[in-house]
Write a protein that holds these residues in place. Sequence first.
Motif, mmCIF file in Angstrom:
data_model
loop_
_atom_site.group_PDB
_atom_site.id
_atom_site.type_symbol
_atom_site.label_atom_id
_atom_site.label_comp_id
_atom_site.label_asym_id
_atom_site.label_seq_id
_atom_site.Cartn_x
_atom_site.Cartn_y
_atom_site.Cartn_z
ATOM 1 N N VAL A 39 62.796 28.005 32.735
ATOM 2 C CA VAL A 39 62.184 26.868 32.281
ATOM 3 C C VAL A 39 63.202 26.071 33.299
ATOM 4 N N CYS A 40 63.895 26.502 32.938
ATOM 5 C CA CYS A 40 65.518 25.937 33.428
ATOM 6 C C CYS A 40 65.170 26.176 35.300
ATOM 7 N N SER A 41 64.963 27.866 35.723
ATOM 8 C CA SER A 41 64.513 27.457 37.567
ATOM 9 C C SER A 41 63.248 26.380 37.532
ATOM 10 N N VAL A 42 62.801 26.494 36.583
ATOM 11 C CA VAL A 42 61.360 25.720 37.271
ATOM 12 C C VAL A 42 61.651 24.272 37.213
ATOM 13 N N LEU A 43 62.674 23.741 35.788
ATOM 14 C CA LEU A 43 63.053 22.875 36.112
ATOM 15 C C LEU A 43 63.833 21.931 37.445
ATOM 16 N N ALA A 44 64.861 22.853 37.472
ATOM 17 C CA ALA A 44 65.327 23.066 38.780
ATOM 18 C C ALA A 44 64.529 22.843 40.229
ATOM 19 N N THR A 45 63.692 23.910 40.252
ATOM 20 C CA THR A 45 62.994 23.217 41.119
ATOM 21 C C THR A 45 62.343 21.947 41.533
ATOM 22 N N ALA A 46 61.348 21.893 40.084
ATOM 23 C CA ALA A 46 61.185 20.267 40.078
ATOM 24 C C ALA A 46 61.746 19.556 40.535
ATOM 25 N N TRP A 47 63.015 19.212 40.108
ATOM 26 C CA TRP A 47 64.155 18.310 40.831
ATOM 27 C C TRP A 47 64.719 18.401 42.302
ATOM 28 N N LEU A 48 64.703 20.009 42.658
ATOM 29 C CA LEU A 48 64.699 19.744 44.556
ATOM 30 C C LEU A 48 63.601 19.758 44.919
ATOM 31 N N ALA A 49 62.323 20.053 44.258
ATOM 32 C CA ALA A 49 61.537 19.419 44.932
ATOM 33 C C ALA A 49 61.573 17.939 44.859
ATOM 34 N N VAL A 50 61.808 17.237 43.836
ATOM 35 C CA VAL A 50 61.676 15.096 43.649
ATOM 36 C C VAL A 50 62.960 14.851 44.654
ATOM 37 N N GLN A 51 63.924 15.978 44.866
ATOM 38 C CA GLN A 51 64.994 14.910 45.767
ATOM 39 C C GLN A 51 64.784 15.386 47.033
ATOM 40 N N GLY A 52 63.422 16.539 47.836
ATOM 41 C CA GLY A 52 63.164 16.333 49.038
ATOM 42 C C GLY A 52 61.918 15.567 48.859
ATOM 43 N N THR A 53 60.990 15.041 47.986
ATOM 44 C CA THR A 53 60.416 14.279 47.662
ATOM 45 C C THR A 53 61.119 12.771 48.561
ATOM 46 N N LEU A 360 48.566 21.059 43.064
ATOM 47 C CA LEU A 360 48.588 21.601 41.576
ATOM 48 C C LEU A 360 48.569 22.679 41.955
ATOM 49 N N LEU A 361 47.177 23.326 41.662
ATOM 50 C CA LEU A 361 46.668 24.613 41.749
ATOM 51 C C LEU A 361 48.696 25.792 42.558
ATOM 52 N N ARG A 362 48.653 25.027 43.607
ATOM 53 C CA ARG A 362 49.451 25.541 44.063
ATOM 54 C C ARG A 362 51.415 25.693 43.418
ATOM 55 N N VAL A 363 51.959 24.956 42.705
ATOM 56 C CA VAL A 363 53.033 24.851 41.876
ATOM 57 C C VAL A 363 51.989 25.587 40.112
ATOM 58 N N SER A 364 51.823 25.614 39.841
ATOM 59 C CA SER A 364 51.356 26.082 38.482
ATOM 60 C C SER A 364 51.341 27.754 38.848
ATOM 61 N N GLY A 365 50.739 28.412 40.139
ATOM 62 C CA GLY A 365 51.055 29.390 40.573
ATOM 63 C C GLY A 365 51.905 29.717 40.241
ATOM 64 N N VAL A 366 52.913 28.716 40.674
ATOM 65 C CA VAL A 366 54.392 29.813 41.696
ATOM 66 C C VAL A 366 55.078 29.677 39.984
ATOM 67 N N VAL A 367 55.430 28.713 39.548
ATOM 68 C CA VAL A 367 55.350 28.509 37.917
ATOM 69 C C VAL A 367 55.010 29.867 37.278
ATOM 70 N N LEU A 368 53.694 29.886 37.254
ATOM 71 C CA LEU A 368 52.808 30.926 36.225
ATOM 72 C C LEU A 368 54.337 32.901 37.382
ATOM 73 N N LEU A 369 54.137 32.520 37.924
ATOM 74 C CA LEU A 369 54.703 33.667 38.836
ATOM 75 C C LEU A 369 56.219 33.646 38.538
ATOM 76 N N VAL A 370 56.240 32.747 38.638
ATOM 77 C CA VAL A 370 57.961 32.540 37.961
ATOM 78 C C VAL A 370 58.452 33.466 36.610
ATOM 79 N N LEU A 371 57.290 32.924 35.908
ATOM 80 C CA LEU A 371 57.678 32.924 34.347
ATOM 81 C C LEU A 371 56.989 34.498 33.885
ATOM 82 N N VAL A 372 56.380 35.232 34.843
ATOM 83 C CA VAL A 372 55.296 36.819 34.554
ATOM 84 C C VAL A 372 56.901 37.544 34.910
#
Length: 668
Positions: A39-53, A360-372
Amino acid sequence: MARARRSVGHRGVARPPLRGALRHSLLARVLANSVLVAVCSVLATAWLAVQGTSESISSQQGETLAVDTRIHNTLVGYAAAHPEWDGVQDAVEDLADETGRRIALTTENRQLLADSAEPGTPLPAHTASVVDPLAVDVTFAPDDTDRIDARAVGPFALGTEDGERLVMFAKEIAACLTATHGGEVAVVDTPSGRPAFEWDGTEPDEYAFADCNGDLLAPTASEQEALDDLNGRIGHCLEPYGLQAEYTIDGLTGTGTVATGPPAEPPGAQPSDEPGAEVAAGLPEATPLRPSDGGSASGVVDEDPADSPLTASLDARTAACVDTARRDQLDPYVAPAALLFIDDPAASPAQDMALSREGLLRVSGVVLLVLVLTVVVSVAVSMRLIRPVHALTDAVQRMRVGDASARVAVRDAGEIGRLGAAFNEMSEHLQRLEEQRKAMVSDVSHELRSPLSNLRGWLEAAQDGLTELDPQLMAMLVEETRLLQRIIDDLRDLALADAGKLRLSPERVEAADLVAQAAASHRLAAESAGLRLTIDAEEGVVLYADRTRVLQAVGNLLGNALRHTPAPGEITVRARGEGDEAVIEVADTGVGIAADDLPHVFSRFWRAEKSRNRKTGGSGLGLAIVRNLTELHGGRATVTSTPGKGSTFTLRLPLTGPRRGDLLDRDR
């Protein structure tokens, strides 16, 4: 009645129910931690995406600012070259086509001057900037220039004839300077039409310019007329303050300069030696204002003209007068201030920031893959971690049901490996303790059975009339009861010491007196055994201890030495001080102790001879009591021995004795 079921594992060991086990299992905790990490990794990825945006938005804003600056600069140039805004519609439409923006221009009262949008389209909500060539917007004005646009030349603009003539002169001077000075000198154009020079490297000195100068340095008739008008305005402004200033044009660089002088001296004043006193002779102090195009130099004069980086060398009143005069002179030649509106019809923040269904589907897929992946890796790592834990648990359960030989084989160099090694060590220690317990029970029963058997046998014989209780038999029976009493007392002392309830009565004790008293009580026995008992005690060594218990410990050591020292032999009792300790030693010349037996000397019921013959050994409790009594006083007991040469037992007791808190704990 229903009974709770419990699963039975290895060798009948009952396993705990599964209820609540998952919550405390290592696997569950590792999985929880792994999920948390994911979860922290996903949040960090989201934060990086926000920073990139955010960086993308910042870049887009930078591009927008660059476009806005271009539009503003173009319209300021138009205003600097035209006295009115007539005809600006074409320029606005051209800019709109080039930039893709909607551009609208209004008066300060918001009356429309030009608009690239369809008629009737509402103006944007916010003003982009103010277009004024005499007061350039601070957002777009460079920090090192004033706010009068360089393209606002007004009356300093040259006619075609004068311009061509000056360009011809400038080229001749440039060629001369290039030939004489050695550096490359180029001719550049300025908005006023007056040429200026640029050079590489060192600026040519004034003599080089004088040698190559033609008519370029002298102002033209139109420029002189404009200078006279400007200097008249400046003089009129400075006259009330007694100041003087003159605006001139540097024909070599196209730079406007202001020469200033000191305030007018009152009548009768003596001439000053300062350089600025020769105002009438030509105003020697020249202050350049800024590299201006065609003599349109200006000082930065806002609310406080002295704050301008280009008029800082002028006093505030002179700078204000120069700036006001120039603005007044240029005002009829430039368009009035106007409000600029810029809008980007293609920009839609909501659409830019909205996440499409595909995204949205792409982000959800990446998150699910990371969790699995995290769960799979965590399970693999957890199973590897808990395998030795299961082995350790099984070993503990086997030990609980009585398997003292339970061991665990853990091939791990980390915490689990150290835990397994500690468990194996504990298991070995418990096995040794169990063996000692069994041996102690056997020894106690043996020690008590012998005197009791003797007592019972003689008493039954006397009861049956087989023997008479003569004084000799009575003395023997009394000695057997005394032996029983000593064994029981020793066991009681050991039990009290183990429970921390052995009472001590500490007092100040002279070490020399203590060892003398102990030796005196054993001197007769030593003489009877043909042994020499000597004392070597240092005077003045005083310790705080229980006199009776220390005498008991030293007496046990002396009794042990008497039993193991054959005649003729010698026993020596020593006492001395070492630092903050009192050292008491009992040395003999007896048979000694083997090196393998030394670690067991202070163990209970241990004797080097297994025959348990009391002629050569006691009950096996004396030395154990010595160690316990010494440790109760905060000291320690040690032994050194050489087989065939004798042994030395050493007691080290602190001079201050046991702390009062320790005594109270033992009393409880």
